[in-house]
Structures are given as C-alpha cells and as structure tokens.
Design a protein around this motif. Structure first.
Motif, PDB file in Angstrom:
ATOM      1  N   PRO A 163       0.837  -1.215   0.000  1.00  0.00           N
ATOM      2  CA  PRO A 163       0.000   0.000   0.000  1.00  0.00           C
ATOM      3  C   PRO A 163       0.860   1.249   0.000  1.00  0.00           C
ATOM      4  N   THR A 164       0.255   2.250  -0.531  1.00  0.00           N
ATOM      5  CA  THR A 164       0.942   3.549  -0.564  1.00  0.00           C
ATOM      6  C   THR A 164       0.752   4.307   0.748  1.00  0.00           C
ATOM      7  N   VAL A 165      -0.369   4.032   1.418  1.00  0.00           N
ATOM      8  CA  VAL A 165      -0.679   4.706   2.677  1.00  0.00           C
ATOM      9  C   VAL A 165      -0.542   3.672   3.802  1.00  0.00           C
ATOM     10  N   LYS A 166      -0.199   4.108   4.972  1.00  0.00           N
ATOM     11  CA  LYS A 166      -0.083   3.205   6.100  1.00  0.00           C
ATOM     12  C   LYS A 166      -1.453   2.643   6.469  1.00  0.00           C
ATOM     13  N   PHE A 167      -1.503   1.314   6.629  1.00  0.00           N
ATOM     14  CA  PHE A 167      -2.739   0.584   6.955  1.00  0.00           C
ATOM     15  C   PHE A 167      -3.831   0.893   5.929  1.00  0.00           C
ATOM     16  N   GLY A 168      -3.450   0.849   4.673  1.00  0.00           N
ATOM     17  CA  GLY A 168      -4.409   1.155   3.615  1.00  0.00           C
ATOM     18  C   GLY A 168      -5.076  -0.063   3.043  1.00  0.00           C
ATOM     19  N   ASN A 169      -4.517  -1.249   3.193  1.00  0.00           N
ATOM     20  CA  ASN A 169      -5.115  -2.465   2.637  1.00  0.00           C
ATOM     21  C   ASN A 169      -6.331  -2.881   3.453  1.00  0.00           C
ATOM     22  N   SER A 170      -7.300  -3.511   2.755  1.00  0.00           N
ATOM     23  CA  SER A 170      -8.511  -4.021   3.413  1.00  0.00           C
ATOM     24  C   SER A 170      -8.246  -5.429   3.919  1.00  0.00           C
ATOM     25  N   THR A 171      -8.998  -5.801   4.968  1.00  0.00           N
ATOM     26  CA  THR A 171      -8.812  -7.123   5.553  1.00  0.00           C
ATOM     27  C   THR A 171      -9.619  -8.164   4.799  1.00  0.00           C
ATOM     28  N   THR A 172      -9.364  -9.443   5.127  1.00  0.00           N
ATOM     29  CA  THR A 172     -10.084 -10.544   4.473  1.00  0.00           C
ATOM     30  C   THR A 172     -11.570 -10.485   4.813  1.00  0.00           C
ATOM     31  N   PHE A 173     -11.902 -10.059   6.032  1.00  0.00           N
ATOM     32  CA  PHE A 173     -13.302  -9.977   6.434  1.00  0.00           C
ATOM     33  C   PHE A 173     -14.031  -8.888   5.650  1.00  0.00           C
ATOM     34  N   GLN A 174     -13.320  -7.772   5.381  1.00  0.00           N
ATOM     35  CA  GLN A 174     -13.959  -6.687   4.610  1.00  0.00           C
ATOM     36  C   GLN A 174     -14.131  -7.069   3.142  1.00  0.00           C
ATOM     37  N   ASP A 175     -13.190  -7.888   2.605  1.00  0.00           N
ATOM     38  CA  ASP A 175     -13.309  -8.272   1.189  1.00  0.00           C
ATOM     39  C   ASP A 175     -14.411  -9.313   0.974  1.00  0.00           C
ATOM     40  N   ASP A 176     -14.513 -10.338   1.853  1.00  0.00           N
ATOM     41  CA  ASP A 176     -15.433 -11.453   1.627  1.00  0.00           C
ATOM     42  C   ASP A 176     -16.843 -11.177   2.140  1.00  0.00           C
ATOM     43  N   PHE A 177     -16.981 -10.384   3.188  1.00  0.00           N
ATOM     44  CA  PHE A 177     -18.299 -10.143   3.784  1.00  0.00           C
ATOM     45  C   PHE A 177     -18.706  -8.701   3.545  1.00  0.00           C
ATOM     46  N   ALA A 178     -19.475  -8.572   2.447  1.00  0.00           N
ATOM     47  CA  ALA A 178     -19.967  -7.234   2.103  1.00  0.00           C
ATOM     48  C   ALA A 178     -21.224  -6.945   2.919  1.00  0.00           C
ATOM     49  N   PRO A 179     -21.475  -5.724   3.314  1.00  0.00           N
ATOM     50  CA  PRO A 179     -22.689  -5.401   4.090  1.00  0.00           C
ATOM     51  C   PRO A 179     -23.940  -5.585   3.252  1.00  0.00           C
ATOM     52  N   LYS A 180     -24.960  -6.194   3.880  1.00  0.00           N
ATOM     53  CA  LYS A 180     -26.228  -6.453   3.190  1.00  0.00           C
ATOM     54  C   LYS A 180     -27.345  -5.779   3.953  1.00  0.00           C
ATOM     55  N   GLU A 181     -28.445  -5.549   3.251  1.00  0.00           N
ATOM     56  CA  GLU A 181     -29.599  -4.918   3.872  1.00  0.00           C
ATOM     57  C   GLU A 181     -30.350  -5.945   4.731  1.00  0.00           C
ATOM     58  N   LEU A 182     -30.939  -5.456   5.840  1.00  0.00           N
ATOM     59  CA  LEU A 182     -31.695  -6.313   6.748  1.00  0.00           C
ATOM     60  C   LEU A 182     -33.134  -6.406   6.271  1.00  0.00           C
ATOM     61  N   ASN A 183     -33.549  -7.642   5.898  1.00  0.00           N
ATOM     62  CA  ASN A 183     -34.935  -7.866   5.479  1.00  0.00           C
ATOM     63  C   ASN A 183     -35.685  -8.503   6.647  1.00  0.00           C
ATOM     64  N   PRO A 184     -36.656  -7.810   7.262  1.00  0.00           N
ATOM     65  CA  PRO A 184     -37.379  -8.395   8.403  1.00  0.00           C
ATOM     66  C   PRO A 184     -38.208  -9.612   7.979  1.00  0.00           C
ATOM     67  N   ARG A 185     -38.229 -10.622   8.826  1.00  0.00           N
ATOM     68  CA  ARG A 185     -38.959 -11.854   8.537  1.00  0.00           C
ATOM     69  C   ARG A 185     -40.444 -11.620   8.772  1.00  0.00           C
ATOM     70  N   PRO A 186     -41.297 -12.039   7.810  1.00  0.00           N
ATOM     71  CA  PRO A 186     -42.748 -11.790   7.994  1.00  0.00           C
ATOM     72  C   PRO A 186     -43.295 -12.647   9.143  1.00  0.00           C
ATOM     73  N   SER A 187     -44.202 -12.086   9.950  1.00  0.00           N
ATOM     74  CA  SER A 187     -44.805 -12.765  11.093  1.00  0.00           C
ATOM     75  C   SER A 187     -46.054 -13.528  10.646  1.00  0.00           C
ATOM     76  N   PHE A 188     -46.127 -14.797  11.046  1.00  0.00           N
ATOM     77  CA  PHE A 188     -47.275 -15.647  10.728  1.00  0.00           C
ATOM     78  C   PHE A 188     -48.266 -15.717  11.884  1.00  0.00           C
ATOM     79  N   LYS A 189     -48.135 -14.897  12.863  1.00  0.00           N
ATOM     80  CA  LYS A 189     -49.030 -14.889  14.005  1.00  0.00           C
ATOM     81  C   LYS A 189     -50.372 -14.295  13.589  1.00  0.00           C
ATOM     82  N   PRO A 190     -51.499 -14.927  13.972  1.00  0.00           N
ATOM     83  CA  PRO A 190     -52.808 -14.371  13.573  1.00  0.00           C
ATOM     84  C   PRO A 190     -53.036 -13.024  14.271  1.00  0.00           C
ATOM     85  N   PRO A 191     -53.725 -12.145  13.624  1.00  0.00           N
ATOM     86  CA  PRO A 191     -53.956 -10.822  14.231  1.00  0.00           C
ATOM     87  C   PRO A 191     -54.856 -10.934  15.467  1.00  0.00           C
TER      88      PRO A 191
END
Length: 466
Positions: A163-191
């Motif tokens: 790297p050109t900058v100190k501590f500029g490289n990304s880690t293995t966790f940052q490369d393999d695990f990209a952030p994803k959106e949270l999709n809430p699970r639908p509730s099957f409980k009767p109203p």
C-alpha cells in the motif's frame, strides 16, 4: 358324706382363696422338734458369761491441774545474740601495663613444617609430530560432486501490492463479507382482533327446560308457651337452711395452759459449777519484738562502677564497604523519548460504529389520549337475568312411628344371678371340718345343691378375699 372340699374349690367366681400360712415340715399334728446337726454336735453351755472386752472406754479425761502458758518451743528455744554480718571491701582494680600478648596454647605448642608441592600421578603426554605439512582430502569432498540444478519458478501468482498509505489495505473480512440490507422476517401470528357474533346469546339450559317447580307446603309452627308466674311467694330457704338449723351449745374451751411466770425477782447469790472448777489465773503477756530503727549511712554515694573507671575509650574509624566500585558512565545529554514504535505507529482517530437497529413498523401515536380501551370500544352490554335456584324444597318427610324392637330385646333371655357360696363365713350346705398346716380350710357338703332360698341372701361379711 362326700369327700371334703377346700374353700378354693367351693368358690365359683374365682376371687376367693384360702389365707396361706408359712409352710411347715411336718403336718401330722405332732409337736415339732427343732433339732439340727449343729445342735446335736455342739451342746449349749450353762452359766457362761461372754468374754470381757479389754478395749479402753472412750471417755474424756480432762486435765484437772492448772494450765501453764509455756509451750515446748518456749522451754527449749534459746535466743542468740544477733551479730551484724561483716562487709567485705572489694579490691581496687589496677590495669596491667604493656601490650597484650596474643599467644595461645595452639601457637605455643604447634610446630610448623615445610610443605612440598604434590607430584602429579597422570602420565606424561607422548607427542607424535613430524616436520611435514598434513595435506589430505576427506572422503566427502572426494566423492561428492555438485550438480547444476535450475531454480524452480513458483506456481502461485503473487498479486500482493504494497500500500501507498499506512494501513491502507482491506482485511479478508472486509473483502469477503460485504454489508447487506436487513430484510425483516414476515410474522405468521394471527392478528389479535376480537370476532363479534351477530347471533344473540341464548340463556336456555337443560336444567331450566326440564325443571318443574312444585308448590311448598306451609311450615309447621309450634305455638309458644306463655309464662305463668307462681302465686306463692319465694321463701328464700334452701334445703340446708331448712333442715340444718344448728344446735345450741357452749363455745369450745382452750386446752392451752395459762402462761404463769416461774421464778423470783431476787438476785442469785450462789456459786455455780463453772465458777468452782474454772478459777481465773494470771497470764503473762507475750513479748513484743521491737524492730531496729533504720539509720541511713553518712556521706555521699559513689556512683562510679568498675566499667566507668577501667574502660579505655578507643578511636575507631567507620567500616569500609566491600561493594566494588561501579564503572558506569554518566551522560549529561538530555533523554530523547523517540522510539521506532512512536515513529512508525502513529495514533489515528477512531469513530465508533453505529448500531444497526430495526425500523419500527407501527408508527408512534400522535395527539391527545382518548382514554378508550379495546374493551370499552367493542363491549356490548346485555340484559342480566337472575339465575333461577334449582335447590330442592326443604320438606320434612312424614314417616311411620319408630319401632323400638331390637334383636337384643326379642332374643335376650335373662339369667338368674347366683351368689358365690365362698362369700359367706360358713358356706351354706357345707360343714367346717379342719384347717391343714398350709392354711387351707376344708368343708364337707351336706346337700347336693344350694337351696333357692339362700341365693338371695346378702352376705354380712366377706370371709376370705384374695
């Protein structure tokens, strides 16, 4: 006449027994002779008085003479003249002149000897050397030949780029695990919604439909008896006051003797036995030992001790430390607090990661609170009908009159009460014969059975009771 029977055999109830006397050896009516083997071999001597005891009688023999106040210690003890212990004057210490000889018995008696070095027992080394130079080739260098081997290229592709900058490289966790959106699970409980029915509530039950009400009979009320007071006045006399009126009589006299003073007021002028036997005598007073008066010594007290007078003070130098002298080099230059870690690893700003929270699906209410609950909004009031009591009517059953006939009354046959013949002093129908040595009373029967007229007699006194 039949065979005579004992009172124990005549008894029917089992509570009468003959009074047993001490057992006798001979019961034939003859006079007993108390003769034994000891009485035959050792006849009785007449007019022999017992031996007199030589033991002195324990009687108090008082000393009739006059008591002297002299003891054994006073008569035997001779006082001695007390002489003062001579005082020993200590000799004056005089230190010796000259120097102290440091000779000891070891140094005086021990003779020194000359010591020679110890000869070595190890054999001498034999050196086999030649004047020429040793030039040889070892077997490994002679047999081993170097091969021309080409270097093998690595199959792994190296894609690493610094790297050109100190501590500029990304880690293995940052490369393999990209952030994803949270999709809430639908509730099957009767109203949770209350289901309202359109059909009205039927309050008819099987008990209401099948129950037939019966009319009640009028309750039997017993008439209350009226209180009728007595026409005769109340006398206030009890049975005790009426029957026991008391008898006239004199008061009981005291049997205590009268207290009369015995004696006269005249003064006693006689002589008693104590005054006659115990005459006063002169007693010498004990000698009192006088302590000598303390006389303090004259003059001043010398406070000089042997140590103060004989001790010679020496001038001593302080002890020299045995610690070696340190060869440290002192540098006067200022300390530089820069290190390799401080130069290469600079501190950077750290931002705290935000917490991922789930968005609320139900929006928060706005406005004023209406004070309406689910129960108030959905509840439909109904008309209350009081529950009809199905308890049976309390009617007193009319039954037939009580028949007091029991098995005991119908089948019981009363038996004739019989009195034990042993209760009487002389059993009826029996004649007293004799009493044996053991105390048994024998009777002879006259008639075969006890007449009926005597069964109802009441015994005046019980003859024998166990």
């Amino acid at each position: 006449m039949k065979q005579p029977r004992c009172l124990c055999e005549i008894c029917i109830c089992g509570r009468h027994r003959c009074p047993h006397k001490p057992t006798k050896i001979y019961g034939n009516g003859q006079q007993l002779r108390f003769t034994t083997e000891y009485g035959e071999n050792y006849p009785v001597y007449s007019n022999v008085s017992p031996a007199r005891s030589l033991r002195p009688k324990q009687e108090y023999q008082g000393h009739r003479g006059r008591m002297e106040g002299i003891t054994t210690f006073k008569s035997d003890y001779l006082p001695y003249d007390i002489v003062q212990r001579p005082f020993r004057v200590p000799e004056e210490y005089k230190p010796k002149t000259g120097e102290m000889e440091l000779r000891t018995t070891y140094r005086k008696d021990y003779n020194t000897h000359k010591i020679q070095p110890v000869a070595l027992v190890r054999p001498l080394e034999r050196e086999h050397t030649t004047g020429g130079k040793f030039d040889t080739i070892p077997t490994y260098q002679d047999d081993y030949r170097l091969w021309t081997v080409q270097r093998r290229e690595p199959s792994k592709v190296d894609t690493y780029q610094p790297p050109t900058v100190k501590f500029g490289n990304s880690t293995t966790f940052q490369d393999d695990f990209a952030p994803k959106e949270l999709n809430p699970r639908p509730s099957f409980k009767p109203p949770c919604v209350a289901k309202l029915s359109d059909v009205p509530f039927e309050s008819a039950t099987s008990h209401r439909a099948s129950y037939i009400a019966h009319p009640l009979e009028p309750k039997f009320v017993r008439p209350k008896q009226e209180y009728k007071p007595s026409n005769q006045p109340f006398e206030g006399l009890t049975t005790h006051q009426k029957d026991f009126k008391g008898l006239p009589g004199q008061l009981a006299k005291s049997c205590k003797p009268e207290h009369t003073k015995v004696g006269s007021n005249a003064q006693f002028t006689g002589v008693t036995e104590f005054q006659e036997n115990f005459q006063p005598w002169l007693v010498s007073l004990p000698e009192v030992h006088k302590t000598r008066e303390y006389v303090p010594p004259s003059g001043n007290m010398d406070l000089n001790s042997t140590t103060h007078l004989d001790y010679v003070k020496h001038e001593s130098s302080p002890a020299v430390p045995i610690r070696p002298v340190s060869n440290q080099r002192r540098i006067n230059a200022p300390f530089q607090g820069t290190t390799t870690t401080k130069d290469d690893f600079k501190a950077w700003d750290i931002c705290q990661q935000e917490i991922t929270r789930k968005q609320q699906e139900i929006p928060k209410p706005t406005g004023k609170f209406d004070d309406l609950t689910t129960f108030k909004s959905h509840y439909i009031p109904h008309q209350i009908l009081p529950a009809q009591s199905f308890r049976p009517v309390h009617v007193v059953p009319r039954s037939a009159p009580f028949q007091d006939e029991t098995t005991y009354r119908t089948e019981y046959i009363p038996k004739k009460q019989s009195i034990c013949p042993a209760t009487y002093s002389s059993p009826p129908g029996y004649v007293y014969i004799n009493t044996d040595s053991h105390g048994h009373k024998f009777f002879c029967q006259l008639t075969p059975e006890l007449p009926e007229s005597n069964n109802n007699l009441i015994p005046k006194e019980v003859a024998v009771v166990s």
